[in-house]
Design a protein around this motif. Structure first.
Motif, PDB file in Angstrom:
ATOM      1  N   LYS A  12     -88.051-160.120 -17.200  1.00 24.08           N
ATOM      2  CA  LYS A  12     -87.043-159.063 -17.138  1.00 24.08           C
ATOM      3  C   LYS A  12     -86.036-159.176 -18.285  1.00 24.08           C
ATOM      4  O   LYS A  12     -85.698-160.277 -18.711  1.00 24.08           O
ATOM      5  N   LEU A  13     -85.555-158.030 -18.734  1.00 29.55           N
ATOM      6  CA  LEU A  13     -84.517-157.989 -19.766  1.00 29.55           C
ATOM      7  C   LEU A  13     -83.407-157.055 -19.287  1.00 29.55           C
ATOM      8  O   LEU A  13     -83.676-155.975 -18.759  1.00 29.55           O
ATOM      9  N   HIS A  14     -82.158-157.489 -19.484  1.00 31.41           N
ATOM     10  CA  HIS A  14     -80.995-156.685 -19.094  1.00 31.41           C
ATOM     11  C   HIS A  14     -80.343-156.175 -20.382  1.00 31.41           C
ATOM     12  O   HIS A  14     -79.931-156.969 -21.226  1.00 31.41           O
ATOM     13  N   ILE A  15     -80.287-154.854 -20.531  1.00 29.25           N
ATOM     14  CA  ILE A  15     -79.670-154.248 -21.719  1.00 29.25           C
ATOM     15  C   ILE A  15     -78.369-153.560 -21.307  1.00 29.25           C
ATOM     16  O   ILE A  15     -78.320-152.863 -20.299  1.00 29.25           O
ATOM     17  N   ALA A  16     -77.316-153.742 -22.108  1.00 32.38           N
ATOM     18  CA  ALA A  16     -76.070-152.981 -21.913  1.00 32.38           C
ATOM     19  C   ALA A  16     -75.481-152.699 -23.284  1.00 32.38           C
ATOM     20  O   ALA A  16     -75.444-153.592 -24.141  1.00 32.38           O
ATOM     21  N   PHE A  17     -75.061-151.445 -23.500  1.00 36.54           N
ATOM     22  CA  PHE A  17     -74.501-151.114 -24.812  1.00 36.54           C
ATOM     23  C   PHE A  17     -73.605-149.880 -24.752  1.00 36.54           C
ATOM     24  O   PHE A  17     -73.535-149.179 -23.749  1.00 36.54           O
ATOM     25  N   ASN A  18     -72.912-149.668 -25.872  1.00 39.17           N
ATOM     26  CA  ASN A  18     -71.956-148.581 -26.019  1.00 39.17           C
ATOM     27  C   ASN A  18     -72.356-147.793 -27.269  1.00 39.17           C
ATOM     28  O   ASN A  18     -71.839-148.042 -28.345  1.00 39.17           O
ATOM     29  N   PRO A  19     -73.317-146.857 -27.141  1.00 41.16           N
ATOM     30  CA  PRO A  19     -73.767-146.140 -28.340  1.00 41.16           C
ATOM     31  C   PRO A  19     -72.685-145.209 -28.868  1.00 41.16           C
ATOM     32  O   PRO A  19     -71.787-144.815 -28.120  1.00 41.16           O
ATOM     33  N   PRO A  20     -72.765-144.842 -30.155  1.00 44.83           N
ATOM     34  CA  PRO A  20     -71.793-143.879 -30.686  1.00 44.83           C
ATOM     35  C   PRO A  20     -71.914-142.547 -29.958  1.00 44.83           C
ATOM     36  O   PRO A  20     -73.014-142.144 -29.586  1.00 44.83           O
ATOM     37  N   TYR A  21     -70.773-141.887 -29.730  1.00 44.72           N
ATOM     38  CA  TYR A  21     -70.882-140.543 -29.159  1.00 44.72           C
ATOM     39  C   TYR A  21     -69.833-139.597 -29.719  1.00 44.72           C
ATOM     40  O   TYR A  21     -69.517-138.587 -29.132  1.00 44.72           O
ATOM     41  N   ASP A  22     -69.321-139.935 -30.868  1.00 51.38           N
ATOM     42  CA  ASP A  22     -68.308-139.107 -31.497  1.00 51.38           C
ATOM     43  C   ASP A  22     -68.951-138.219 -32.559  1.00 51.38           C
ATOM     44  O   ASP A  22     -69.563-138.715 -33.496  1.00 51.38           O
ATOM     45  N   GLU A  23     -68.779-136.920 -32.412  1.00 50.10           N
ATOM     46  CA  GLU A  23     -69.387-135.976 -33.348  1.00 50.10           C
ATOM     47  C   GLU A  23     -68.895-136.167 -34.787  1.00 50.10           C
ATOM     48  O   GLU A  23     -69.545-135.751 -35.733  1.00 50.10           O
ATOM     49  N   ARG A  24     -67.730-136.809 -34.944  1.00 50.71           N
ATOM     50  CA  ARG A  24     -67.196-136.994 -36.303  1.00 50.71           C
ATOM     51  C   ARG A  24     -68.021-137.998 -37.101  1.00 50.71           C
ATOM     52  O   ARG A  24     -67.965-138.030 -38.313  1.00 50.71           O
ATOM     53  N   LEU A  25     -68.750-138.843 -36.395  1.00 53.93           N
ATOM     54  CA  LEU A  25     -69.599-139.811 -37.095  1.00 53.93           C
ATOM     55  C   LEU A  25     -70.762-139.060 -37.730  1.00 53.93           C
ATOM     56  O   LEU A  25     -71.179-138.013 -37.262  1.00 53.93           O
ATOM     57  N   ASP A  26     -71.287-139.625 -38.772  1.00 57.29           N
ATOM     58  CA  ASP A  26     -72.352-138.943 -39.518  1.00 57.29           C
ATOM     59  C   ASP A  26     -73.698-139.165 -38.817  1.00 57.29           C
ATOM     60  O   ASP A  26     -74.601-139.799 -39.362  1.00 57.29           O
ATOM     61  N   ILE A  27     -73.795-138.676 -37.589  1.00 55.30           N
ATOM     62  CA  ILE A  27     -75.014-138.877 -36.783  1.00 55.30           C
ATOM     63  C   ILE A  27     -75.347-137.559 -36.100  1.00 55.30           C
ATOM     64  O   ILE A  27     -74.466-136.897 -35.558  1.00 55.30           O
ATOM     65  N   HIS A  28     -76.619-137.207 -36.121  1.00 62.71           N
ATOM     66  CA  HIS A  28     -77.052-136.026 -35.365  1.00 62.71           C
ATOM     67  C   HIS A  28     -77.276-136.485 -33.926  1.00 62.71           C
ATOM     68  O   HIS A  28     -78.266-137.155 -33.615  1.00 62.71           O
ATOM     69  N   MET A  29     -76.329-136.151 -33.040  1.00 63.54           N
ATOM     70  CA  MET A  29     -76.297-136.747 -31.704  1.00 63.54           C
ATOM     71  C   MET A  29     -77.551-136.476 -30.860  1.00 63.54           C
ATOM     72  O   MET A  29     -78.044-137.367 -30.189  1.00 63.54           O
ATOM     73  N   GLU A  30     -78.071-135.264 -30.910  1.00 59.18           N
ATOM     74  CA  GLU A  30     -79.241-134.939 -30.080  1.00 59.18           C
ATOM     75  C   GLU A  30     -80.425-135.819 -30.465  1.00 59.18           C
ATOM     76  O   GLU A  30     -81.096-136.398 -29.605  1.00 59.18           O
ATOM     77  N   GLU A  31     -80.631-135.938 -31.767  1.00 60.91           N
ATOM     78  CA  GLU A  31     -81.754-136.752 -32.254  1.00 60.91           C
ATOM     79  C   GLU A  31     -81.517-138.236 -31.945  1.00 60.91           C
ATOM     80  O   GLU A  31     -82.432-138.961 -31.539  1.00 60.91           O
ATOM     81  N   PHE A  32     -80.275-138.676 -32.109  1.00 58.62           N
ATOM     82  CA  PHE A  32     -79.922-140.069 -31.870  1.00 58.62           C
ATOM     83  C   PHE A  32     -80.200-140.468 -30.418  1.00 58.62           C
ATOM     84  O   PHE A  32     -80.810-141.497 -30.136  1.00 58.62           O
ATOM     85  N   TYR A  33     -79.771-139.627 -29.475  1.00 60.06           N
ATOM     86  CA  TYR A  33     -79.973-139.937 -28.059  1.00 60.06           C
ATOM     87  C   TYR A  33     -81.448-139.812 -27.653  1.00 60.06           C
ATOM     88  O   TYR A  33     -81.921-140.546 -26.796  1.00 60.06           O
ATOM     89  N   LYS A  34     -82.167-138.908 -28.325  1.00 59.99           N
ATOM     90  CA  LYS A  34     -83.624-138.819 -28.089  1.00 59.99           C
ATOM     91  C   LYS A  34     -84.287-140.125 -28.534  1.00 59.99           C
ATOM     92  O   LYS A  34     -85.163-140.668 -27.845  1.00 59.99           O
ATOM     93  N   ASN A  35     -83.836-140.682 -29.670  1.00 61.05           N
ATOM     94  CA  ASN A  35     -84.385-141.953 -30.169  1.00 61.05           C
ATOM     95  C   ASN A  35     -84.091-143.111 -29.225  1.00 61.05           C
ATOM     96  O   ASN A  35     -84.908-144.029 -29.077  1.00 61.05           O
ATOM     97  N   ILE A  36     -82.927-143.085 -28.582  1.00 59.29           N
ATOM     98  CA  ILE A  36     -82.611-144.130 -27.586  1.00 59.29           C
ATOM     99  C   ILE A  36     -83.666-144.094 -26.475  1.00 59.29           C
ATOM    100  O   ILE A  36     -84.247-145.119 -26.117  1.00 59.29           O
ATOM    101  N   GLY A  37     -83.897-142.888 -25.927  1.00 64.46           N
ATOM    102  CA  GLY A  37     -84.882-142.735 -24.845  1.00 64.46           C
ATOM    103  C   GLY A  37     -86.280-143.137 -25.271  1.00 64.46           C
ATOM    104  O   GLY A  37     -86.979-143.867 -24.544  1.00 64.46           O
ATOM    105  N   ASP A  38     -86.701-142.708 -26.466  1.00 69.68           N
ATOM    106  CA  ASP A  38     -88.047-143.020 -26.968  1.00 69.68           C
ATOM    107  C   ASP A  38     -88.234-144.523 -27.164  1.00 69.68           C
ATOM    108  O   ASP A  38     -89.277-145.084 -26.816  1.00 69.68           O
ATOM    109  N   THR A  39     -87.212-145.169 -27.735  1.00 68.89           N
ATOM    110  CA  THR A  39     -87.308-146.621 -27.993  1.00 68.89           C
ATOM    111  C   THR A  39     -87.391-147.400 -26.683  1.00 68.89           C
ATOM    112  O   THR A  39     -88.218-148.318 -26.546  1.00 68.89           O
ATOM    113  N   LEU A  40     -86.565-147.026 -25.723  1.00 71.70           N
ATOM    114  CA  LEU A  40     -86.608-147.710 -24.422  1.00 71.70           C
ATOM    115  C   LEU A  40     -87.980-147.525 -23.774  1.00 71.70           C
ATOM    116  O   LEU A  40     -88.586-148.478 -23.277  1.00 71.70           O
ATOM    117  N   LYS A  41     -88.483-146.296 -23.806  1.00 70.33           N
ATOM    118  CA  LYS A  41     -89.744-145.961 -23.130  1.00 70.33           C
ATOM    119  C   LYS A  41     -90.940-146.660 -23.779  1.00 70.33           C
ATOM    120  O   LYS A  41     -91.800-147.215 -23.104  1.00 70.33           O
TER     121      LYS A  41
END
Length: 385
Positions: A300-329
């Motif tokens: 078993k592995l326990h993961i906990a984190f605080n991903p970025p969620y501020d639109e001001r950051l240079d990140i495309h949020m929809e794609e970023f959160y999709k990548n979180i789900g894909d990587t976990l899966k």
């Protein structure tokens, strides 16, 4: 024998129950939950112990007097009826912090000023001298809380908020509050019995708090000082005895705690903070982009984190959160993954169904703590075993 007295531990919304549990486990008496606070009873030694140990308390107050007031004259009179020379000398300093939810008192600065006048006038009349105000490093920090016409006067036992643990000298943009991180870990059921990963570790707060929980290290052991150390009844010997007793309960840890971050600056800051917290033997930090990694630990592995969620950051949020789900899966089977986000819109793009969703606040912003359970193989085979 020291007398027991009432204390109030302040906390964040959503943490009342875990703070009450922490207090009971420490040995507090008469534990009662409120909103963003838990009241309890203990003696002076327990006050020291609570400040050193509690992971989810922001501040611990010691109420000394309460009265009713619906105008400034009654407020002045009520504060004057406390014998302030019990707590402070004329040549010392104090400061007043005020919170008010009242139609009678709407300006906290005005309330603080009135209460200050009452204290100063009492000393002037009795001694001809007066204590002065020090907003930065006072000898006594007084807390005034007004709810409608009910005024509570308390001494602040902690001083600086207890999230200021003393180990974090370097931070990145928007670091997570240490008490918030500890509370999230306790809500997630983290107990040090598996491997742990923070895949976006930033300045390393989750890693430090996870290691201290796993090893039963007191949360505020690295703090330079508490407000009660300047009090008239400060007992250095008792404090040392309690510190030694808490440290004797530190336990062995037989798993790994690991942090990834793709920014070299974050990696070096996290390493420095872990070093400051004396936790280097428990924590490994690596420069990695989570989306390019896969689970390396057995079991078993326990993961906990605080991903970025501020639109001001240079990140495309929809794609970023999709990548979180894909990587976990795809890359993290046999994992319980928890993260907090204030971007409730982006959360929809993770593409996984959370098994838990808890409402919290992060720096005043409404957020969700979510849990995703990644099974070994498919979910169906998990339930057919």
């Amino acid at each position: 024998m020291e007398e027991n007295f009432k204390m109030i531990a302040k906390t964040f919304f959503g943490f009342e129950e875990i703070l009450a549990t922490e207090l009971r486990n420490l040995g507090a008496q008469n534990v009662e939950q409120g909103v963003r606070m838990v009241s309890f009873k203990g003696d002076k030694g327990f006050m020291y112990k609570a400040n050193l140990s509690l992971r989810t308390a922001l501040k611990i107050l010691k109420p000394i007097y309460s009265f009713r007031a619906n105008n400034e004259k009654a407020l002045y009179k009520g504060v004057s009826s406390v014998n302030w020379s019990k707590f402070i000398n004329a040549n010392q300093t104090f400061v007043i912090d005020t919170t008010a939810h009242s139609e009678y008192f709407t300006h906290t600065e005005f309330i603080s000023q009135k209460c200050k006048d009452a204290i100063v006038d009492q000393f002037r009349e009795r001694t001809g001298q007066r204590p002065s105000i020090d907003k930065v490093h006072p000898d006594l920090r007084i807390n005034i809380h007004i709810d409608k016409d009910q005024v509570s006067v308390a001494l602040d036992t902690s001083g600086k908020p207890l999230n200021q643990r003393g180990y974090r000298s370097s931070t990145n943009i928007a670091p997570i509050n240490e008490v918030l991180a500890a509370g999230i870990l306790l809500l997630s059921g983290w107990d040090g019995q598996t491997d742990f990963l923070d895949p976006m570790c930033g300045s390393g707060t989750f890693l430090a708090e996870a290691a201290m929980i796993a090893c039963n290290i007191p949360a505020n052991i690295n703090r330079k000082e508490f407000a009660f150390e300047k009090w008239k009844d400060w007992d250095n010997e008792l404090f040392d005895k309690i510190t030694d007793s808490l440290l004797s309960k530190v336990r062995e840890f037989h798993h790994t705690i690991k942090g990834y971050d793709k920014a070299p600056s974050a990696v070096s800051k996290a390493k420095e903070n872990i070093r400051n917290a004396n936790l280097e033997e428990y924590v490994i930090i690596e420069g990695n982009n989570f989306f390019d990694t896969e689970k390396t630990s057995e079991g078993k592995l326990h993961i906990a984190f605080n991903p970025p969620y501020d639109e001001r950051l240079d990140i495309h949020m929809e794609e970023f959160y999709k990548n979180i789900g894909d990587t976990l899966k795809q890359s993290y089977p046999g994992t319980n993954a928890w993260f907090i986000t204030g971007n409730l819109e982006a959360l929809k793009f993770v593409g996984l169904r959370p098994s838990r969703k808890i409402k919290l606040f992060n720096a005043g912003l409404e957020a969700r703590l979510v849990k995703y359970e990644m099974y070994e193989g498919s979910k169906r085979t998990k339930f057919q075993q």
